[in-house]
Design a protein around this motif. Sequence first.
Motif, PDB file in Angstrom:
ATOM      1  N   HIS A   1       0.853  -1.191   0.000  1.00 41.36           N
ATOM      2  CA  HIS A   1       0.000   0.000   0.000  1.00 41.36           C
ATOM      3  C   HIS A   1       0.883   1.233   0.000  1.00 41.36           C
ATOM      4  N   GLY A   2       0.482   2.258  -0.752  1.00 38.00           N
ATOM      5  CA  GLY A   2       1.211   3.517  -0.732  1.00 38.00           C
ATOM      6  C   GLY A   2       0.262   4.688  -0.883  1.00 38.00           C
ATOM      7  N   PHE A   3       0.639   5.824  -0.317  1.00 40.61           N
ATOM      8  CA  PHE A   3      -0.122   7.059  -0.500  1.00 40.61           C
ATOM      9  C   PHE A   3       0.512   7.849  -1.642  1.00 40.61           C
ATOM     10  N   CYS A   4      -0.258   8.075  -2.697  1.00 41.77           N
ATOM     11  CA  CYS A   4       0.247   8.786  -3.873  1.00 41.77           C
ATOM     12  C   CYS A   4      -0.474  10.120  -4.038  1.00 41.77           C
ATOM     13  N   ASP A   5       0.286  11.131  -4.371  1.00 49.12           N
ATOM     14  CA  ASP A   5      -0.276  12.440  -4.687  1.00 49.12           C
ATOM     15  C   ASP A   5      -0.581  12.451  -6.179  1.00 49.12           C
ATOM     16  N   LEU A   6      -1.869  12.359  -6.499  1.00 52.89           N
ATOM     17  CA  LEU A   6      -2.264  12.208  -7.901  1.00 52.89           C
ATOM     18  C   LEU A   6      -2.256  13.512  -8.674  1.00 52.89           C
ATOM     19  N   SER A   7      -1.812  14.600  -8.018  1.00 51.06           N
ATOM     20  CA  SER A   7      -1.553  15.802  -8.817  1.00 51.06           C
ATOM     21  C   SER A   7      -0.382  15.539  -9.763  1.00 51.06           C
ATOM     22  N   ASP A   8       0.427  14.523  -9.419  1.00 58.33           N
ATOM     23  CA  ASP A   8       1.460  14.007 -10.320  1.00 58.33           C
ATOM     24  C   ASP A   8       0.931  12.684 -10.863  1.00 58.33           C
ATOM     25  N   LYS A   9       0.485  12.657 -12.110  1.00 56.93           N
ATOM     26  CA  LYS A   9      -0.139  11.459 -12.674  1.00 56.93           C
ATOM     27  C   LYS A   9       0.821  10.279 -12.762  1.00 56.93           C
ATOM     28  N   HIS A  10       2.116  10.555 -12.660  1.00 51.11           N
ATOM     29  CA  HIS A  10       3.106   9.477 -12.722  1.00 51.11           C
ATOM     30  C   HIS A  10       3.439   8.904 -11.344  1.00 51.11           C
ATOM     31  N   SER A  11       2.835   9.472 -10.296  1.00 52.49           N
ATOM     32  CA  SER A  11       3.189   9.075  -8.943  1.00 52.49           C
ATOM     33  C   SER A  11       2.999   7.576  -8.675  1.00 52.49           C
TER      34      SER A  11
END
Length: 209
Positions: A97-107
């Motif tokens: 599991h990871g928390f991704c900041d989707l303001s960066d679509k490549h995250s």
Amino acid sequence: MSTHPPFRKVFEGVATRSQMFALFDRHSDTPGVDPLSGVPYASEWFEISASEYHFMLGLLPPLFQRTGMFGMSEYKAGNVTSVFFAIRIRGRERWFHGFCDLSDKHSPDAMRAAIIAHETGALDSMTREEKLEAIWSATHADFRGIAGETDPDAWPSEHHGKRTILVYTVGQGTTLKLLEDLTDEEIDSRMPAVHARSRRRGGNDAELS
């Protein structure tokens, strides 16, 4: 251009369901941060079991889903959401599991690559910073705090706002110490038992197939 913080592992071993949910909210009682912003969580990751992966997949319709990866439609806060990964490492399927900041679509893809890089590294692949984060996550709120929060005179002003943890020192008893000042021995003694067993075995099961 990506502005996400460095990816960091915050728990050693495979988190149980209760541990997973605790890690989802691990910043909720940390003074001095705004968990509602999502920023404290962005780029943190840890390993889970297959059952937790599939439990979370069935909990809500995913925001997105593709082979070996899906994102939660319920955001943690801001642009940060949970992304779950199924990754085959050394011929064995593992789940994360990871928390991704989707303001960066490549995250999400960058996090997947970071997990693979980490888990195919050296035997003791956790950095000092990651170990400190794992210790902070595993320490009960009663035994950790923030320097200067309740007694400003107890700490020099330059340390105010830094994280503290209770430690036992021979000849001094139990005292508060800055988390960042833990010695290597103190860090090793506080790492989860799973990590200690792994080091005793001397095995490295993290190799990309």
